[in-house]
Design a protein around this motif. Structure first.
Motif, mmCIF file in Angstrom:
data_model
loop_
_atom_site.group_PDB
_atom_site.id
_atom_site.type_symbol
_atom_site.label_atom_id
_atom_site.label_comp_id
_atom_site.label_asym_id
_atom_site.label_seq_id
_atom_site.Cartn_x
_atom_site.Cartn_y
_atom_site.Cartn_z
ATOM 1 N N MET A 155 0.842 -1.178 0.000
ATOM 2 C CA MET A 155 0.000 0.000 0.000
ATOM 3 C C MET A 155 0.885 1.239 0.000
ATOM 4 S SD MET A 155 -3.086 -1.074 2.589
ATOM 5 C CE MET A 155 -3.722 0.555 2.683
ATOM 6 N N THR A 156 0.379 2.285 -0.572
ATOM 7 C CA THR A 156 1.140 3.521 -0.620
ATOM 8 C C THR A 156 1.056 4.247 0.720
ATOM 9 O OG1 THR A 156 -0.746 4.823 -1.364
ATOM 10 C CG2 THR A 156 0.584 3.756 -3.075
ATOM 11 N N ASP A 157 1.924 5.224 0.883
ATOM 12 C CA ASP A 157 1.896 6.013 2.117
ATOM 13 C C ASP A 157 0.572 6.750 2.260
ATOM 14 O OD1 ASP A 157 4.425 5.202 2.827
ATOM 15 O OD2 ASP A 157 5.410 6.926 1.917
ATOM 16 N N PHE A 158 0.022 7.229 1.140
ATOM 17 C CA PHE A 158 -1.264 7.921 1.202
ATOM 18 C C PHE A 158 -2.365 6.989 1.677
ATOM 19 C CE2 PHE A 158 -5.341 8.941 -0.824
ATOM 20 C CZ PHE A 158 -5.611 10.132 -0.161
ATOM 21 N N MET A 159 -2.384 5.758 1.203
ATOM 22 C CA MET A 159 -3.421 4.814 1.622
ATOM 23 C C MET A 159 -3.276 4.477 3.102
ATOM 24 S SD MET A 159 -5.576 4.367 -0.684
ATOM 25 C CE MET A 159 -6.476 3.111 0.173
ATOM 26 N N ARG A 160 -2.059 4.382 3.596
ATOM 27 C CA ARG A 160 -1.867 4.143 5.032
ATOM 28 C C ARG A 160 -2.364 5.332 5.843
ATOM 29 N NH1 ARG A 160 3.554 1.429 3.724
ATOM 30 N NH2 ARG A 160 2.926 -0.737 3.759
ATOM 31 N N TRP A 161 -2.065 6.544 5.365
ATOM 32 C CA TRP A 161 -2.541 7.739 6.046
ATOM 33 C C TRP A 161 -4.065 7.802 6.003
ATOM 34 C CZ3 TRP A 161 -5.578 11.731 4.439
ATOM 35 C CH2 TRP A 161 -5.693 12.802 5.308
ATOM 36 N N TYR A 165 -6.206 5.373 5.726
ATOM 37 C CA TYR A 165 -6.778 4.363 6.619
ATOM 38 C C TYR A 165 -6.701 4.827 8.070
ATOM 39 C CZ TYR A 165 -7.664 0.070 9.134
ATOM 40 O OH TYR A 165 -8.185 -0.850 9.999
ATOM 41 N N ALA A 166 -5.542 5.303 8.479
ATOM 42 C CA ALA A 166 -5.354 5.693 9.882
ATOM 43 C C ALA A 166 -6.179 6.914 10.269
ATOM 44 C CB ALA A 166 -3.879 5.956 10.145
ATOM 45 N N ASN A 167 -6.352 7.852 9.342
ATOM 46 C CA ASN A 167 -6.994 9.118 9.689
ATOM 47 C C ASN A 167 -8.444 9.240 9.265
ATOM 48 O OD1 ASN A 167 -4.759 10.681 10.909
ATOM 49 N ND2 ASN A 167 -3.805 10.145 8.968
ATOM 50 N N TYR A 168 -8.918 8.386 8.386
ATOM 51 C CA TYR A 168 -10.303 8.492 7.929
ATOM 52 C C TYR A 168 -11.074 7.176 8.047
ATOM 53 C CZ TYR A 168 -14.377 9.254 5.061
ATOM 54 O OH TYR A 168 -15.668 9.311 4.630
ATOM 55 N N ALA A 199 -9.794 -2.808 3.692
ATOM 56 C CA ALA A 199 -10.622 -1.616 3.889
ATOM 57 C C ALA A 199 -10.183 -0.503 2.943
ATOM 58 C CB ALA A 199 -10.547 -1.151 5.341
ATOM 59 N N GLY A 200 -8.888 -0.345 2.760
ATOM 60 C CA GLY A 200 -8.383 0.663 1.822
ATOM 61 C C GLY A 200 -8.796 0.381 0.397
ATOM 62 N N HIS A 201 -8.707 -0.870 -0.014
ATOM 63 C CA HIS A 201 -9.092 -1.224 -1.375
ATOM 64 C C HIS A 201 -10.609 -1.157 -1.571
ATOM 65 C CE1 HIS A 201 -4.927 -2.330 -1.832
ATOM 66 N NE2 HIS A 201 -5.135 -2.331 -3.124
ATOM 67 N N ALA A 202 -11.376 -1.443 -0.555
ATOM 68 C CA ALA A 202 -12.834 -1.287 -0.652
ATOM 69 C C ALA A 202 -13.191 0.182 -0.818
ATOM 70 C CB ALA A 202 -13.517 -1.861 0.584
ATOM 71 N N PHE A 203 -12.476 1.064 -0.131
ATOM 72 C CA PHE A 203 -12.687 2.498 -0.285
ATOM 73 C C PHE A 203 -12.391 2.934 -1.721
ATOM 74 C CE2 PHE A 203 -11.197 6.882 -0.164
ATOM 75 C CZ PHE A 203 -12.239 7.497 0.499
ATOM 76 N N LEU A 204 -11.260 2.470 -2.256
ATOM 77 C CA LEU A 204 -10.907 2.821 -3.637
ATOM 78 C C LEU A 204 -11.918 2.263 -4.635
ATOM 79 C CD1 LEU A 204 -7.045 2.334 -3.622
ATOM 80 C CD2 LEU A 204 -8.337 4.479 -3.597
ATOM 81 N N LEU A 205 -12.424 1.075 -4.392
ATOM 82 C CA LEU A 205 -13.450 0.506 -5.258
ATOM 83 C C LEU A 205 -14.695 1.381 -5.254
ATOM 84 C CD1 LEU A 205 -14.531 -1.767 -7.066
ATOM 85 C CD2 LEU A 205 -15.249 -2.933 -4.968
ATOM 86 N N GLY A 206 -15.078 1.886 -4.090
ATOM 87 C CA GLY A 206 -16.220 2.790 -4.001
ATOM 88 C C GLY A 206 -15.991 4.066 -4.793
ATOM 89 N N LEU A 207 -14.769 4.600 -4.751
ATOM 90 C CA LEU A 207 -14.462 5.793 -5.540
ATOM 91 C C LEU A 207 -14.555 5.508 -7.038
ATOM 92 C CD1 LEU A 207 -11.400 7.387 -3.700
ATOM 93 C CD2 LEU A 207 -13.747 8.217 -3.767
ATOM 94 N N ARG A 208 -13.993 4.394 -7.456
ATOM 95 C CA ARG A 208 -14.025 4.048 -8.883
ATOM 96 C C ARG A 208 -15.443 3.781 -9.360
ATOM 97 N NH1 ARG A 208 -9.601 0.252 -7.495
ATOM 98 N NH2 ARG A 208 -7.726 1.500 -7.575
ATOM 99 N N THR A 209 -16.225 3.118 -8.557
ATOM 100 C CA THR A 209 -17.612 2.835 -8.927
ATOM 101 C C THR A 209 -18.397 4.131 -9.042
ATOM 102 O OG1 THR A 209 -17.495 0.706 -7.796
ATOM 103 C CG2 THR A 209 -19.687 1.563 -8.267
ATOM 104 N N GLY A 210 -18.210 5.029 -8.092
ATOM 105 C CA GLY A 210 -18.890 6.318 -8.142
ATOM 106 C C GLY A 210 -18.488 7.123 -9.361
ATOM 107 N N ALA A 211 -17.203 7.104 -9.697
ATOM 108 C CA ALA A 211 -16.735 7.829 -10.874
ATOM 109 C C ALA A 211 -17.300 7.216 -12.148
ATOM 110 C CB ALA A 211 -15.206 7.822 -10.926
ATOM 111 N N GLY A 212 -17.421 5.899 -12.188
ATOM 112 C CA GLY A 212 -17.967 5.216 -13.349
ATOM 113 C C GLY A 212 -19.437 5.486 -13.546
ATOM 114 N N LEU A 213 -20.162 5.754 -12.467
ATOM 115 C CA LEU A 213 -21.595 6.029 -12.562
ATOM 116 C C LEU A 213 -21.890 7.495 -12.869
ATOM 117 C CD1 LEU A 213 -22.910 3.955 -9.550
ATOM 118 C CD2 LEU A 213 -23.135 3.419 -11.971
#
Length: 72
Positions: free
Chosen positions: A1-7, A9-12, A52-66
């Protein structure tokens, strides 16, 4: 995971998960967490962070696709 994804997850994501209402499924997972030894608890936490991080990204991609479908 990237540093942003770790941040992220920890902060949001983790604070949102901690404040959410518990369903029977989440209660079972918390019981599992309490039964693990320290090494397995660490691995469980890392797996939870990853999925949890990848589920969040999936939600973003799905929303962008819709986005195109929601214009009408």
């Amino acid at each position: 995971m990237t540093d942003f994804m770790r941040w992220l997850y920890a902060n949001y994501i983790k604070p949102q998960l901690d404040e959410a209402d518990s369903t029977p499924y989440e209660i079972s997972l918390s019981l599992l967490d309490s039964c693990l030894d320290e090494d397995l608890k660490t691995q469980y936490g890392r797996a939870l962070e990853f999925y949890a991080g990848h589920a969040f990204l999936l939600g973003l991609r799905t929303g962008a696709g819709l986005g195109g479908a929601l214009k009408y």
